[in-house]
Design a protein around this motif. Structure first.
Motif, mmCIF file in Angstrom:
data_model
loop_
_atom_site.group_PDB
_atom_site.id
_atom_site.type_symbol
_atom_site.label_atom_id
_atom_site.label_comp_id
_atom_site.label_asym_id
_atom_site.label_seq_id
_atom_site.Cartn_x
_atom_site.Cartn_y
_atom_site.Cartn_z
ATOM 1 N N GLY A 29 0.824 -1.204 0.000
ATOM 2 C CA GLY A 29 0.000 0.000 0.000
ATOM 3 C C GLY A 29 0.855 1.250 0.000
ATOM 4 O O GLY A 29 0.555 2.225 -0.683
ATOM 5 N N GLY A 30 1.946 1.219 0.765
ATOM 6 C CA GLY A 30 2.869 2.354 0.787
ATOM 7 C C GLY A 30 3.557 2.553 -0.548
ATOM 8 O O GLY A 30 3.713 3.692 -1.015
ATOM 9 N N ILE A 31 3.955 1.451 -1.190
ATOM 10 C CA ILE A 31 4.583 1.554 -2.513
ATOM 11 C C ILE A 31 3.579 2.113 -3.525
ATOM 12 O O ILE A 31 3.910 2.985 -4.326
ATOM 13 C CB ILE A 31 5.106 0.171 -2.971
ATOM 14 N N GLY A 32 2.363 1.602 -3.477
ATOM 15 C CA GLY A 32 1.326 2.111 -4.377
ATOM 16 C C GLY A 32 1.037 3.583 -4.146
ATOM 17 O O GLY A 32 0.839 4.354 -5.088
ATOM 18 N N SER A 33 1.025 3.984 -2.893
ATOM 19 C CA SER A 33 0.802 5.384 -2.550
ATOM 20 C C SER A 33 1.938 6.256 -3.078
ATOM 21 O O SER A 33 1.699 7.337 -3.623
ATOM 22 C CB SER A 33 0.682 5.531 -1.036
ATOM 23 N N LEU A 34 3.155 5.787 -2.928
ATOM 24 C CA LEU A 34 4.304 6.548 -3.432
ATOM 25 C C LEU A 34 4.207 6.717 -4.945
ATOM 26 O O LEU A 34 4.430 7.817 -5.471
ATOM 27 C CB LEU A 34 5.613 5.856 -3.054
ATOM 28 N N ILE A 35 3.853 5.659 -5.647
ATOM 29 C CA ILE A 35 3.718 5.741 -7.106
ATOM 30 C C ILE A 35 2.606 6.716 -7.477
ATOM 31 O O ILE A 35 2.769 7.542 -8.382
ATOM 32 C CB ILE A 35 3.462 4.344 -7.700
ATOM 33 N N GLU A 46 7.362 19.236 -5.244
ATOM 34 C CA GLU A 46 6.181 18.378 -5.203
ATOM 35 C C GLU A 46 6.560 16.907 -5.052
ATOM 36 O O GLU A 46 5.821 16.133 -4.451
ATOM 37 C CB GLU A 46 5.336 18.575 -6.464
ATOM 38 N N HIS A 47 7.708 16.517 -5.597
ATOM 39 C CA HIS A 47 8.162 15.135 -5.419
ATOM 40 C C HIS A 47 8.559 14.875 -3.962
ATOM 41 O O HIS A 47 8.326 13.788 -3.441
ATOM 42 C CB HIS A 47 9.326 14.822 -6.367
ATOM 43 N N VAL A 48 9.142 15.867 -3.323
ATOM 44 C CA VAL A 48 9.475 15.727 -1.904
ATOM 45 C C VAL A 48 8.190 15.570 -1.092
ATOM 46 O O VAL A 48 8.092 14.706 -0.216
ATOM 47 C CB VAL A 48 10.303 16.936 -1.398
ATOM 48 N N VAL A 49 7.201 16.383 -1.401
ATOM 49 C CA VAL A 49 5.905 16.293 -0.722
ATOM 50 C C VAL A 49 5.245 14.954 -1.019
ATOM 51 O O VAL A 49 4.602 14.355 -0.144
ATOM 52 C CB VAL A 49 4.998 17.481 -1.115
ATOM 53 N N ALA A 50 5.422 14.434 -2.233
ATOM 54 C CA ALA A 50 4.856 13.136 -2.595
ATOM 55 C C ALA A 50 5.425 12.030 -1.713
ATOM 56 O O ALA A 50 4.698 11.136 -1.276
ATOM 57 C CB ALA A 50 5.134 12.836 -4.069
ATOM 58 N N VAL A 51 6.720 12.082 -1.445
ATOM 59 C CA VAL A 51 7.339 11.081 -0.566
ATOM 60 C C VAL A 51 6.770 11.202 0.837
ATOM 61 O O VAL A 51 6.440 10.194 1.478
ATOM 62 C CB VAL A 51 8.881 11.225 -0.568
ATOM 63 N N LYS A 53 3.844 12.421 1.697
ATOM 64 C CA LYS A 53 2.447 11.967 1.665
ATOM 65 C C LYS A 53 2.359 10.447 1.668
ATOM 66 O O LYS A 53 1.434 9.879 2.239
ATOM 67 C CB LYS A 53 1.727 12.523 0.443
ATOM 68 N N SER A 54 3.312 9.802 1.017
ATOM 69 C CA SER A 54 3.257 8.339 0.957
ATOM 70 C C SER A 54 3.491 7.713 2.331
ATOM 71 O O SER A 54 3.074 6.585 2.566
ATOM 72 C CB SER A 54 4.269 7.804 -0.050
ATOM 73 N N PHE A 55 4.148 8.442 3.237
ATOM 74 C CA PHE A 55 4.341 7.927 4.594
ATOM 75 C C PHE A 55 3.059 7.992 5.411
ATOM 76 O O PHE A 55 2.871 7.210 6.332
ATOM 77 C CB PHE A 55 5.444 8.701 5.333
ATOM 78 N N VAL A 56 2.188 8.924 5.085
ATOM 79 C CA VAL A 56 0.959 9.104 5.872
ATOM 80 C C VAL A 56 -0.282 8.703 5.077
ATOM 81 O O VAL A 56 -1.377 9.163 5.368
ATOM 82 C CB VAL A 56 0.832 10.554 6.401
ATOM 83 N N TRP A 57 -0.130 7.829 4.086
ATOM 84 C CA TRP A 57 -1.264 7.433 3.248
ATOM 85 C C TRP A 57 -2.422 6.831 4.036
ATOM 86 O O TRP A 57 -3.575 7.022 3.636
ATOM 87 C CB TRP A 57 -0.829 6.505 2.119
ATOM 88 N N PRO A 58 -2.200 6.116 5.150
ATOM 89 C CA PRO A 58 -3.371 5.607 5.874
ATOM 90 C C PRO A 58 -4.275 6.729 6.389
ATOM 91 O O PRO A 58 -5.493 6.573 6.424
ATOM 92 C CB PRO A 58 -2.779 4.810 7.039
ATOM 93 N N ALA A 59 -3.691 7.858 6.749
ATOM 94 C CA ALA A 59 -4.501 8.984 7.215
ATOM 95 C C ALA A 59 -5.384 9.502 6.087
ATOM 96 O O ALA A 59 -6.564 9.807 6.293
ATOM 97 C CB ALA A 59 -3.601 10.096 7.746
ATOM 98 N N PHE A 60 -4.840 9.598 4.880
ATOM 99 C CA PHE A 60 -5.638 10.011 3.728
ATOM 100 C C PHE A 60 -6.752 9.005 3.460
ATOM 101 O O PHE A 60 -7.882 9.380 3.159
ATOM 102 C CB PHE A 60 -4.764 10.152 2.473
ATOM 103 N N LEU A 61 -6.429 7.735 3.553
ATOM 104 C CA LEU A 61 -7.403 6.676 3.302
ATOM 105 C C LEU A 61 -8.565 6.745 4.290
ATOM 106 O O LEU A 61 -9.740 6.713 3.898
ATOM 107 C CB LEU A 61 -6.722 5.307 3.389
ATOM 108 N N VAL A 62 -8.257 6.874 5.558
ATOM 109 C CA VAL A 62 -9.303 6.942 6.587
ATOM 110 C C VAL A 62 -10.126 8.213 6.425
ATOM 111 O O VAL A 62 -11.357 8.189 6.533
ATOM 112 C CB VAL A 62 -8.674 6.858 7.997
ATOM 113 N N TYR A 63 -9.468 9.334 6.123
ATOM 114 C CA TYR A 63 -10.175 10.594 5.934
ATOM 115 C C TYR A 63 -11.186 10.494 4.789
ATOM 116 O O TYR A 63 -12.332 10.900 4.917
ATOM 117 C CB TYR A 63 -9.178 11.722 5.668
ATOM 118 N N GLN A 64 -10.758 9.924 3.660
ATOM 119 C CA GLN A 64 -11.648 9.774 2.516
ATOM 120 C C GLN A 64 -12.779 8.782 2.820
ATOM 121 O O GLN A 64 -13.918 8.997 2.413
ATOM 122 C CB GLN A 64 -10.861 9.314 1.289
#
Length: 71
Positions: A29-35, A46-51, A53-64
């Motif tokens: 899931g983390g790899i998919g989020s990073l991609i 934006e690429h730095v921010v993308a990295v 964001k990929s660390f906190v992808w579960p927070a985005f998932l739960v929020y959505q």
């Protein structure tokens, strides 16, 4: 070997129960989020921010998910 030595050996040699695959799901899931975030980025910043964001992808998932449940 005394009883105390056997007790100590038993306590130090037992392993915890192996995972049930949740670690692999989280990893992929983390790899998919990073991609996903990497492809959405256009510049260095934006690429730095993308990295990040990929660390906190579960927070985005739960929020959505909670937003979708709310309406």
């Amino acid at each position: 070997m005394s009883a105390t030595d056997r007790e100590h050996t038993h306590r130090t040699s037992t392993r915890s129960t192996p995972g049930t695959g949740g670690e692999a799901v989280y990893f992929f899931g983390g790899i998919g989020s990073l991609i996903f975030w990497w492809q959405a980025a256009s510049g260095f910043g934006e690429h730095v921010v993308a990295v990040l964001k990929s660390f906190v992808w579960p927070a985005f998932l739960v929020y959505q998910a909670l937003g979708a449940l709310a309406g």
